[in-house]
Design an enzyme around this catalytic site. Sequence first.
Site, PDB file in Angstrom:
ATOM      1  N   HIS B 354     100.714  88.920  -0.666  1.00 49.71           N
ATOM      2  CA  HIS B 354     101.189  89.162  -2.124  1.00 49.71           C
ATOM      3  C   HIS B 354      99.757  88.873  -2.802  1.00 49.71           C
ATOM      4  O   HIS B 354      99.732  87.848  -3.503  1.00 49.71           O
ATOM      5  CB  HIS B 354     102.266  88.293  -2.676  1.00 49.71           C
ATOM      6  N   CYS B 385     109.575  88.682  -9.542  1.00 44.81           N
ATOM      7  CA  CYS B 385     109.716  87.556 -10.316  1.00 44.81           C
ATOM      8  C   CYS B 385     108.403  87.414 -10.979  1.00 44.81           C
ATOM      9  O   CYS B 385     107.317  87.813 -10.226  1.00 44.81           O
ATOM     10  CB  CYS B 385     110.266  86.293  -9.821  1.00 44.81           C
ATOM     11  N   GLY B 387     105.458  84.682 -13.333  1.00 45.51           N
ATOM     12  CA  GLY B 387     105.366  83.311 -13.460  1.00 45.51           C
ATOM     13  C   GLY B 387     105.524  83.211 -15.039  1.00 45.51           C
ATOM     14  O   GLY B 387     105.192  83.875 -15.801  1.00 45.51           O
TER      15      GLY B 387
END
Lengths: 290, 399
Positions: B354, B385, B387
């Site tokens: 990622h 999603c 942060g």
Amino acid sequence: MLDGLLEAVARAERDLDALVIWHEPPFAVGANLKQVAEACAAKQFDRLERTVAKFQQTSMRIKHAAVPVVAAVEGMALGGGCEFVMHASHRVFAQESYVGLVEVGVGLIPAGGGCKEFALQAHRMAQRAAGGDPFPFIIQTAFQTIAQAEVAKSALAAIQMGFGQQGDDIVMHPRELLYVAIRRARALAEAGYQAPLPERQIVVAGRNGIATCQMLLVNMLEGGFISEYDFRVGTALARALCGGEVETGMSVSTEWLLDVERHEFVELLKEEKTQQRIVHMLETGKPLRN
Amino acid sequence: MSKSMQDAYIVAAVRTPVGKKGGMFRHVRPDDMLAHVLKAVVGQVPELDLTEIGDVIVGCAMPEAEQGMNVARIGLLLAGFPSSVPGITINRFCSSGLQAVADAAARIRLGEADVMIAAGTESMSVMPQIMGNKVSINPAVFAKEENYAIAFGMGLTAEKVAQKWGVSREDQDAFALASHQKALAAIDQGLFRDEIAPYPVYTHLPGSNGTPRVVEHQADTDEGPRRDTSLETLARLRPVFAARGTVTAGNSSQMSDGAGAVLLMSEAALKRYQVTPIARVAAYAVAGVPPEIMGIGPVAAIPKALARVGIRQENLDWIELNEAFAAQSLAVMRELDLDPARVNPLGGAIALGHPLGATGAIRTATVISAMKRDPNLKYGMVTMCIGTGMGAAGIFERV
């Protein structure tokens, strides 16, 4: 002991070329917790604050003495003992030395100039680094070392962790310790020793630095690694290392740094959970997690 | 350029293989990775007049140091694009690459450009710490307890999601193992070959007589998937973010290096260049959720994106759900009742890595490549999603 050290420095300045601070191992294991506990129980916080101030004054006398003051360390130099070591002009460590600021174990922070010395190291490193930011040293070295009460388990580790400085001596055989320390003290004196000038323009990490330390703490708190009170103690430590709740990057004086760490120390002493930690340590010899 | 509200089409999408932090790309700069994918993506339409590119929008989650200085502009110039082509770097953390695709599509829809490039690049190897070169949080965060979660690390938020949605350690580890197994199967079958633009890594080492020795390595395969992992191995790992937690290094996404790029055109440009598009950018949506449960973000974003296209989630044939953490991936899948067979058929970030701001562009390339392989695949989605508590979802429709 504080009076004795002050007297020793005064006599050395008056009559001698240098001073060596030595004690057969352990070198020193910090303040007398029993007296601290009794003063807390009697709510003599003004008296405690005056004692801390005198402790700081002693550290500063060691640091700024007109003659070189060499610390000869063997065995444990913890808490206040470590702070005296940090303030010496030079250190001679026996290889088997255990050095650290362990105050958080009893719900306190270093207040004999230990936090101030780390803030000063951060400032000096920042002066040499691009960007001039003292915070990386605070967060990567000082905060983690003190917040976790890490003890250096060798002379080399003590220097690497910031309790000593590059150029300090390490002796492999403890019986050589005092000899080397005396020779080093004499050499410094004969080389025309000049005491360091008081620092008045120390750049500190300030409010942003404190908040960023709190970021680490809140993750440990929420993750169940530390208690609510550890968060409280950690925040006090962050304030002392970052120069208090002032603007980030601001220049402060040595006196201000000492004021902040002393204030935070006394405020912690007033907390019931710190008092419980001190009593528990006296009774069991082990830290209390409350 | 006078039309408005026209469709935006994807005509090409490529990516680098993804390297592990400190792995095969540890000496490769993120701007070089970006330049590489930019060259590769326009290389798929050789007849393209590069001066027609309206903008190069590049997602990057930590746009500083080696990937600072508006890395988009630097990357496109290093790629040899004409200096008349502009570039902009954008940041919405883990969705930055997908946001770049959405923004590029929006510019085409508005009639502001006929040709756009969206991309993402991120080297986590060059970051001294996961939060960038200098971490500095606002003291105001700690003035109110309800704001503390702004300071939470992503792993801690995954623990919060695991607790709230009851995702067990066993389920997380099983999900992680499946990610590796699917990724390895895809690699063995060569399913990533189409989307990956192999990267020649030149490593300069001390040689002789003061002349460096240059070692070349052709990076063409994702470095993250592990053949030696197992449920037993994963079960032995200790929780990282909470003393009694369930989230481990093994069931979290890997820190990685990589880049991806997507070439988008208007209908007019398609006709002009006689290019057959692969997909239409059907919809994009972002939504906010409480920061302490940021991993649940896709639950808020996906329904919004589906509504914009006017389809149901059953219509989604291929879902690239970024596996930031197994805990949040499973919570999202359960909350929305997503079909596990359609989620990350080739594995996800736990295995494949990622690279934060690049992931959106990289996984878009995966969906587009899947559409090229499978004519029955109509709708594909990339979702993740984000942060501080957000979710993003982009839906692509085969044309």
